[in-house]
Design a protein around this motif. Structure first.
Motif, PDB file in Angstrom:
ATOM      1  N   VAL A 269      -7.077   7.767   6.894  1.00  0.00           N
ATOM      2  CA  VAL A 269      -6.743   9.094   7.415  1.00  0.00           C
ATOM      3  C   VAL A 269      -5.465   9.644   6.791  1.00  0.00           C
ATOM      4  O   VAL A 269      -5.402  10.818   6.413  1.00  0.00           O
ATOM      5  CB  VAL A 269      -6.625   9.049   8.959  1.00  0.00           C
ATOM      6  N   GLY A 270      -4.424   8.795   6.652  1.00  0.00           N
ATOM      7  CA  GLY A 270      -3.157   9.271   6.098  1.00  0.00           C
ATOM      8  C   GLY A 270      -3.294   9.777   4.680  1.00  0.00           C
ATOM      9  O   GLY A 270      -2.837  10.869   4.346  1.00  0.00           O
ATOM     10  N   GLY A 271      -3.946   8.973   3.832  1.00  0.00           N
ATOM     11  CA  GLY A 271      -4.160   9.400   2.448  1.00  0.00           C
ATOM     12  C   GLY A 271      -5.007  10.647   2.361  1.00  0.00           C
ATOM     13  O   GLY A 271      -4.766  11.531   1.522  1.00  0.00           O
ATOM     14  N   LEU A 272      -6.007  10.742   3.234  1.00  0.00           N
ATOM     15  CA  LEU A 272      -6.876  11.917   3.251  1.00  0.00           C
ATOM     16  C   LEU A 272      -6.100  13.169   3.643  1.00  0.00           C
ATOM     17  O   LEU A 272      -6.249  14.230   3.012  1.00  0.00           O
ATOM     18  CB  LEU A 272      -8.047  11.684   4.225  1.00  0.00           C
ATOM     19  N   ILE A 273      -5.261  13.068   4.655  1.00  0.00           N
ATOM     20  CA  ILE A 273      -4.454  14.217   5.087  1.00  0.00           C
ATOM     21  C   ILE A 273      -3.559  14.710   3.954  1.00  0.00           C
ATOM     22  O   ILE A 273      -3.440  15.914   3.717  1.00  0.00           O
ATOM     23  CB  ILE A 273      -3.607  13.843   6.324  1.00  0.00           C
TER      24      ILE A 273
ATOM     25  N   THR B 134      -5.770  -2.947  -4.457  1.00  0.00           N
ATOM     26  CA  THR B 134      -6.598  -1.939  -5.126  1.00  0.00           C
ATOM     27  C   THR B 134      -8.084  -2.157  -4.861  1.00  0.00           C
ATOM     28  O   THR B 134      -8.850  -1.195  -4.769  1.00  0.00           O
ATOM     29  CB  THR B 134      -6.345  -1.968  -6.648  1.00  0.00           C
ATOM     30  N   GLY B 135      -8.482  -3.413  -4.707  1.00  0.00           N
ATOM     31  CA  GLY B 135      -9.885  -3.712  -4.445  1.00  0.00           C
ATOM     32  C   GLY B 135     -10.387  -3.142  -3.137  1.00  0.00           C
ATOM     33  O   GLY B 135     -11.569  -2.798  -3.001  1.00  0.00           O
ATOM     34  N   VAL B 136      -9.503  -3.049  -2.150  1.00  0.00           N
ATOM     35  CA  VAL B 136      -9.877  -2.447  -0.868  1.00  0.00           C
ATOM     36  C   VAL B 136     -10.363  -1.019  -1.068  1.00  0.00           C
ATOM     37  O   VAL B 136     -11.212  -0.509  -0.324  1.00  0.00           O
ATOM     38  CB  VAL B 136      -8.670  -2.474   0.103  1.00  0.00           C
ATOM     39  N   LEU B 137      -9.857  -0.372  -2.120  1.00  0.00           N
ATOM     40  CA  LEU B 137     -10.133   1.044  -2.346  1.00  0.00           C
ATOM     41  C   LEU B 137     -11.225   1.298  -3.382  1.00  0.00           C
ATOM     42  O   LEU B 137     -12.082   2.172  -3.184  1.00  0.00           O
ATOM     43  CB  LEU B 137      -8.849   1.745  -2.786  1.00  0.00           C
ATOM     44  N   ILE B 138     -11.236   0.550  -4.483  1.00  0.00           N
ATOM     45  CA  ILE B 138     -12.089   0.899  -5.620  1.00  0.00           C
ATOM     46  C   ILE B 138     -13.215  -0.103  -5.853  1.00  0.00           C
ATOM     47  O   ILE B 138     -14.073   0.102  -6.718  1.00  0.00           O
ATOM     48  CB  ILE B 138     -11.222   1.040  -6.898  1.00  0.00           C
ATOM     49  N   ASP B 139     -13.269  -1.189  -5.087  1.00  0.00           N
ATOM     50  CA  ASP B 139     -14.361  -2.147  -5.242  1.00  0.00           C
ATOM     51  C   ASP B 139     -15.700  -1.438  -5.048  1.00  0.00           C
ATOM     52  O   ASP B 139     -15.875  -0.703  -4.071  1.00  0.00           O
ATOM     53  CB  ASP B 139     -14.213  -3.288  -4.223  1.00  0.00           C
ATOM     54  N   PRO B 140     -16.674  -1.629  -5.944  1.00  0.00           N
ATOM     55  CA  PRO B 140     -17.934  -0.872  -5.853  1.00  0.00           C
ATOM     56  C   PRO B 140     -18.737  -1.156  -4.593  1.00  0.00           C
ATOM     57  O   PRO B 140     -19.467  -0.289  -4.112  1.00  0.00           O
ATOM     58  CB  PRO B 140     -18.707  -1.312  -7.102  1.00  0.00           C
TER      59      PRO B 140
ATOM     60  N   THR C 192      -9.639  12.363  -3.352  1.00  0.00           N
ATOM     61  CA  THR C 192      -9.824  10.931  -3.639  1.00  0.00           C
ATOM     62  C   THR C 192      -8.705  10.332  -4.512  1.00  0.00           C
ATOM     63  O   THR C 192      -8.282   9.200  -4.249  1.00  0.00           O
ATOM     64  CB  THR C 192     -11.195  10.667  -4.294  1.00  0.00           C
ATOM     65  N   PRO C 193      -8.179  11.039  -5.538  1.00  0.00           N
ATOM     66  CA  PRO C 193      -7.067  10.442  -6.296  1.00  0.00           C
ATOM     67  C   PRO C 193      -5.818  10.208  -5.448  1.00  0.00           C
ATOM     68  O   PRO C 193      -5.091   9.237  -5.657  1.00  0.00           O
ATOM     69  CB  PRO C 193      -6.788  11.472  -7.408  1.00  0.00           C
ATOM     70  N   ILE C 194      -5.575  11.115  -4.485  1.00  0.00           N
ATOM     71  CA  ILE C 194      -4.401  10.972  -3.627  1.00  0.00           C
ATOM     72  C   ILE C 194      -4.546   9.755  -2.729  1.00  0.00           C
ATOM     73  O   ILE C 194      -3.594   8.972  -2.535  1.00  0.00           O
ATOM     74  CB  ILE C 194      -4.193  12.248  -2.777  1.00  0.00           C
ATOM     75  N   ILE C 195      -5.735   9.568  -2.162  1.00  0.00           N
ATOM     76  CA  ILE C 195      -5.976   8.377  -1.342  1.00  0.00           C
ATOM     77  C   ILE C 195      -5.774   7.126  -2.192  1.00  0.00           C
ATOM     78  O   ILE C 195      -5.138   6.156  -1.769  1.00  0.00           O
ATOM     79  CB  ILE C 195      -7.401   8.396  -0.757  1.00  0.00           C
ATOM     80  N   MET C 196      -6.314   7.144  -3.415  1.00  0.00           N
ATOM     81  CA  MET C 196      -6.207   6.001  -4.316  1.00  0.00           C
ATOM     82  C   MET C 196      -4.742   5.661  -4.596  1.00  0.00           C
ATOM     83  O   MET C 196      -4.337   4.486  -4.520  1.00  0.00           O
ATOM     84  CB  MET C 196      -6.928   6.326  -5.622  1.00  0.00           C
ATOM     85  N   ALA C 197      -3.937   6.658  -4.892  1.00  0.00           N
ATOM     86  CA  ALA C 197      -2.540   6.421  -5.264  1.00  0.00           C
ATOM     87  C   ALA C 197      -1.708   5.958  -4.074  1.00  0.00           C
ATOM     88  O   ALA C 197      -1.048   4.910  -4.126  1.00  0.00           O
ATOM     89  CB  ALA C 197      -1.941   7.694  -5.868  1.00  0.00           C
ATOM     90  N   PHE C 198      -1.718   6.727  -2.988  1.00  0.00           N
ATOM     91  CA  PHE C 198      -0.871   6.407  -1.841  1.00  0.00           C
ATOM     92  C   PHE C 198      -1.302   5.103  -1.171  1.00  0.00           C
ATOM     93  O   PHE C 198      -0.459   4.285  -0.795  1.00  0.00           O
ATOM     94  CB  PHE C 198      -0.902   7.549  -0.820  1.00  0.00           C
TER      95      PHE C 198
ATOM     96  N   LEU D 153     -13.065   1.658  -0.087  1.00  0.00           N
ATOM     97  CA  LEU D 153     -12.995   2.862   0.730  1.00  0.00           C
ATOM     98  C   LEU D 153     -13.151   4.123  -0.117  1.00  0.00           C
ATOM     99  O   LEU D 153     -13.900   5.038   0.240  1.00  0.00           O
ATOM    100  CB  LEU D 153     -11.665   2.902   1.478  1.00  0.00           C
ATOM    101  N   VAL D 154     -12.450   4.178  -1.251  1.00  0.00           N
ATOM    102  CA  VAL D 154     -12.495   5.385  -2.082  1.00  0.00           C
ATOM    103  C   VAL D 154     -13.883   5.583  -2.680  1.00  0.00           C
ATOM    104  O   VAL D 154     -14.390   6.715  -2.725  1.00  0.00           O
ATOM    105  CB  VAL D 154     -11.426   5.325  -3.192  1.00  0.00           C
ATOM    106  N   THR D 155     -14.521   4.498  -3.135  1.00  0.00           N
ATOM    107  CA  THR D 155     -15.865   4.640  -3.690  1.00  0.00           C
ATOM    108  C   THR D 155     -16.835   5.143  -2.619  1.00  0.00           C
ATOM    109  O   THR D 155     -17.714   5.962  -2.901  1.00  0.00           O
ATOM    110  CB  THR D 155     -16.357   3.306  -4.272  1.00  0.00           C
TER     111      THR D 155
END
Length: 450
Positions: free
Chosen positions: A411-415, A122-128, A325-331, A132-134
């Motif tokens: 890219v996958g989550g974004l698609i 999860t840190g890969v995605l939401i770490d401030p 962004t929520p879809i990228i976060m979840a998948f 990636l997601v932030t």
């Protein structure tokens, strides 16, 4: 009779299209490597909002999830509104939005199992600082507001008529897609996906064309390629590595549109209507250059209201924030947990060991486990392969990982978060087929070099 256009229309086409090319396609050297200006702007703003961007992301996830749940119980009345476009999704996507809230909360409050509170999932995605997601929140702000510079003032129309004789027979996609491809190659795959999605929604691409462009040409940037070779320890072979990526990428771009699953995608527009048979034909009295210029100026002339463009840009930003962004976060979280805390991808990679051994790739067992793990995150194969002794094998792993193209953490989550006609199964099959085709090509190149 050829149309005469005003000076203002010419100004819109030339000046704003040039600005779009500069922002999204022009490479600039920085301390962190080669980047396009839009990425430089996004990085600058990301540094400024770092202290609170993760909390902002959580708030957006909560609003998206609550709004979607509420909308499940409110029937739609009349025309689809902005609220509908932001929150009216089916139960599956609603659940994904709820999962985004749960995953982000677990990491930010450090509550729950290690697999969901770890820096490597999860840190890969939401770490401030590095998430990636932030970062996507910042990138989407600029992309939503500024992408119209590439799409709305004639640039795609201008190049479309000239590139159609290359892109259509080779890759079965429209000539205008050349700009999408260039934006991905020089800028970033996410920029290419956003541009392709916007063109699909505006009925410039069919479902098959949009799916092909998003999964075939949304390549990782040159900057990320530098990160890959440094991570796996083959920096001295960057030129050979990148040339191999280009060669294999072009071969895959020729093959993929002609086989399952892309070949089976409906060749219709987003509303199900058919494409005019002559949409890319050059009209009588024009050559490819003059017809492209005429189309470009006509497009610019139809978008003279810059205030409307800015308003639509902000709506695009909100749609990307709440829907994508929520879809990228979840998948991506699910994929990273499977990669880091289970043997799921290692087991999937086992059938590749005899294939790599047959192709005489040294340390085939260690290399095999990296063949599928890239579906979760683009850097994982290089991280896992960094300890392999053979330079040839490390070169092979790095090159295959970049040509695989579909990564759920980016890219996958974004698609999946866009309206592109691609499901999770499609993405996995495309990833797998690209991997299978890439392996013998990259193996042959590796044997020539080492």
């Amino acid at each position: 009779m050829k149309t005469k256009f005003s000076f203002y229309t010419w100004f819109l086409f030339i000046a704003l299209s040039a600005l779009g090319v500069f922002l999204f396609i022009t490479p600039i050297g920085t301390e962190d490597g080669i980047k396009v200006p839009i990425a430089i702007l996004a990085n600058f703003l990301a540094g400024k909002v770092e202290p609170f961007i993760h909390w902002f992301a959580l708030i957006v996830f909560i609003v998206a999830a609550v709004g979607s749940v509420v909308m499940q119980f409110i029937p739609q009345k009349g025309q689809r509104t902005i609220v509908d476009s932001l929150f009216r999704v089916n139960w599956f996507w609603t659940i994904m939005r709820v999962l985004a809230v749960i995953f982000a909360s677990m990491f930010l409050f450090q509550v729950g199992p290690e697999s969901l509170t770890s820096e490597v999932t999860t840190g890969v995605l939401i770490d401030p600082a590095t998430g990636l997601v932030t970062f996507m929140f910042v990138l989407f702000l600029f992309a939503g507001l500024l992408l119209p510079l590439l799409t709305d003032f004639g640039l795609l129309e201008f190049f479309g008529s000239m590139m159609v004789k290359i892109m259509r027979p080779l890759f079965k996609i429209p000539g205008r897609s050349a700009i999408d491809c260039l934006a991905s190659w020089v800028g970033d795959g996410t920029i290419g996906v956003l541009l392709t999605s916007k063109q699909y929604e505006e009925k410039n691409y069919t479902g098959r064309e949009a799916a092909t462009i998003a999964t075939t040409f949304s390549v990782v940037s040159i900057t990320f390629c530098l990160v890959v070779v440094e991570t796996i320890g083959i920096s001295d072979y960057f030129i050979e590595f990148y040339a191999s990526v280009i060669i294999c990428g072009l071969i895959l771009a020729f093959i993929m549109p002609r086989i399952y699953p892309l070949k089976q995608k409906a060749d219709t527009l987003i509303d199900g209507s058919q494409v005019p048979a002559n949409r890319e034909d050059v009209q009588e009295g024009y050559n490819v250059f003059s017809f492209g210029l005429h189309n470009a100026l006509s497009k610019a002339d139809s978008n003279r209201n810059l205030g409307k463009m800015i308003k639509n840009g902000f709506i695009n930003v909100l749609e990307m924030w709440f829907a994508v962004t929520p879809i990228i976060m979840a998948f991506a979280t699910i994929a990273l947990v499977l990669a880091e805390f289970t043997s799921f991808f290692r087991i999937l990679g086992m059938p590749f060991e005899p294939i790599l051994a047959l192709l005489q790739i040294p340390e085939a067992g260690e290399a095999a486990q990296t063949m599928i793990v890239g579906f979760a995150d683009m850097l994982l194969p290089s991280i896992l392969g960094a300890g392999i002794e053979s330079e040839m094998t490390r070169f092979f792993i790095a090159t295959v990982s970049v040509t695989q193209l579909i990564y759920m953490s980016e890219v996958g989550g974004l698609i999946l978060g866009t309206k592109l006609p691609l499901k999770l199964w499609d993405l996995f099959m495309i990833f797998l087929i690209r991997t299978i085709i890439s392996i013998p090509i990259i193996a042959a190149i590796a044997h020539l070099l080492f």
